[in-house]
Write a protein that holds these residues in place. Structure first.
Motif, mmCIF file in Angstrom:
data_model
loop_
_atom_site.group_PDB
_atom_site.id
_atom_site.type_symbol
_atom_site.label_atom_id
_atom_site.label_comp_id
_atom_site.label_asym_id
_atom_site.label_seq_id
_atom_site.Cartn_x
_atom_site.Cartn_y
_atom_site.Cartn_z
ATOM 1 N N ALA A 139 0.837 -1.228 -0.187
ATOM 2 C CA ALA A 139 -0.059 0.242 -0.006
ATOM 3 C C ALA A 139 0.775 1.263 -0.004
ATOM 4 C CB ALA A 139 -0.822 0.001 1.144
ATOM 5 N N PRO A 140 0.480 2.338 -0.855
ATOM 6 C CA PRO A 140 1.546 3.479 -0.774
ATOM 7 C C PRO A 140 1.361 4.262 0.503
ATOM 8 C CG PRO A 140 -0.755 3.909 -2.070
ATOM 9 C CD PRO A 140 -0.734 2.308 -1.678
ATOM 10 N N THR A 141 2.500 4.827 0.863
ATOM 11 C CA THR A 141 2.580 5.521 2.174
ATOM 12 C C THR A 141 2.746 7.052 1.936
ATOM 13 O OG1 THR A 141 5.153 5.206 2.291
ATOM 14 C CG2 THR A 141 3.659 3.281 3.254
ATOM 15 N N ASP A 142 2.598 7.357 0.839
ATOM 16 C CA ASP A 142 2.616 8.819 0.487
ATOM 17 C C ASP A 142 1.386 9.517 -0.193
ATOM 18 O OD1 ASP A 142 3.083 7.502 -1.964
ATOM 19 O OD2 ASP A 142 4.748 8.652 -2.578
ATOM 20 N N VAL A 162 -2.900 9.451 0.170
ATOM 21 C CA VAL A 162 -4.477 9.154 0.888
ATOM 22 C C VAL A 162 -5.309 9.808 0.041
ATOM 23 C CG1 VAL A 162 -5.805 9.398 2.741
ATOM 24 C CG2 VAL A 162 -3.380 8.974 3.281
ATOM 25 N N LYS A 192 2.448 13.267 -0.001
ATOM 26 C CA LYS A 192 3.749 13.754 0.693
ATOM 27 C C LYS A 192 4.624 14.065 -0.187
ATOM 28 C CE LYS A 192 6.617 11.806 4.590
ATOM 29 N NZ LYS A 192 6.985 10.576 5.428
ATOM 30 N N TRP A 250 3.354 16.877 4.195
ATOM 31 C CA TRP A 250 2.063 16.365 3.518
ATOM 32 C C TRP A 250 1.202 17.836 2.944
ATOM 33 C CZ3 TRP A 250 0.415 11.761 2.570
ATOM 34 C CH2 TRP A 250 1.038 10.613 3.137
ATOM 35 N N LEU A 274 -2.266 9.900 9.364
ATOM 36 C CA LEU A 274 -1.546 8.686 9.715
ATOM 37 C C LEU A 274 -2.502 7.676 10.587
ATOM 38 C CD1 LEU A 274 1.015 10.698 11.918
ATOM 39 C CD2 LEU A 274 1.340 9.465 9.719
ATOM 40 N N LEU A 322 -3.291 5.879 7.072
ATOM 41 C CA LEU A 322 -2.238 4.679 6.729
ATOM 42 C C LEU A 322 -2.311 3.743 7.727
ATOM 43 C CD1 LEU A 322 0.488 7.498 5.706
ATOM 44 C CD2 LEU A 322 -1.058 6.249 4.144
ATOM 45 N N ALA A 323 -2.504 3.637 9.108
ATOM 46 C CA ALA A 323 -2.474 2.614 10.020
ATOM 47 C C ALA A 323 -3.480 1.552 9.868
ATOM 48 C CB ALA A 323 -2.530 3.315 11.435
#
Length: 240
Positions: free
Chosen positions: A160-163, A165, A175, A180, A234, A237-238
């Protein structure tokens, strides 16, 4: 499936495409046909020597029966399976050679076991794992000589992308340089406008805009996120 007519079943499938008469073609092909006809009348060449390079017909072998036959023979000695194939497909004929050439595409005869995992024979010094994908992959077991079918290996899911949403079609968090931002997308202006300034890509033409819901969108604005928005990002993403 009639195993006794395996060779005919595999190669009897009609060719795909359509037959187009050169007399109905325009442009260079029509001129080429005329030149060929005139040269043939003068005895300079045979009419079949000049033909269009791009054919409208193509071969389309019907290989489903062959795959089903191999699948039905899994667990049998490969020498026995191959002997039966040679009895039904005469290797001395062009049709038999054609079908047998497809057999080698499906059956790996020189498989090797490395730590219990089946691999193809090394190519340029490298081993590759043998696995079934969208079609079955068969191999001859290096120890027992039985015809086997390779296990299917599921494709790993991309992380999953972390940069990024995504909120909706017009808004998303990105990001950029460890910061952000809230990115706002707008519809690409109608012609004659052909270029816009995208906050993510810079100056872009219409073809580089994002095509979504039957319209072109581009990143029109960005705003740095505050602490509340970052906590929301955050938390998103969690999530698994």
């Amino acid at each position: 499936m009639s195993e006794h007519r395996l060779g005919e079943i595999v190669i009897e499938r009609p060719r795909g495409g359509m037959r187009v008469s050169l007399k109905k073609m325009h442009g260079f092909k029509k001129q080429l046909a005329k030149l060929t006809e005139e040269a043939s009348e003068d005895g300079l060449l045979s009419p079949y020597l000049i033909k269009p390079r791009n054919k409208s017909k193509y071969f389309s072998d019907h290989l489903g029966p062959l795959r089903r036959y191999l699948r039905s023979q899994v667990g049998q000695p490969w020498n026995q399976v191959y002997s039966q194939l040679c009895q039904r497909l005469d290797p001395s004929t062009l049709a038999g050679q054609h079908v047998l050439s497809h057999v080698w595409h499906y059956v790996e005869r020189h498989a090797e076991l490395i730590d219990g995992v089946v691999h193809r024979k090394p190519y340029r010094g490298y081993f590759s794992q043998l696995a079934s994908g969208y079609r079955d992959q068969f191999y001859v077991h290096p120890e027992t000589g039985l015809l086997c079918i390779a296990d299917k290996i599921p494709w790993p899911k991309p992380p999953a992308p972390t940069d990024i949403v995504i909120l909706n079609d017009r808004h998303q968090y990105r990001k950029l340089n460890d910061l952000w931002y809230l990115i706002t997308f707008e519809e690409f202006p109608p012609p004659p406008t052909e270029y816009v300034t995208d906050v993510l890509q810079g100056l872009i033409p219409r073809c580089r805009a994002v095509w979504q819901n039957d319209r072109y969108l581009y990143a029109a604005r960005k705003k740095q996120c505050n602490k509340k928005e970052i906590r929301f990002i955050l938390s998103q993403l969690a999530k698994p």
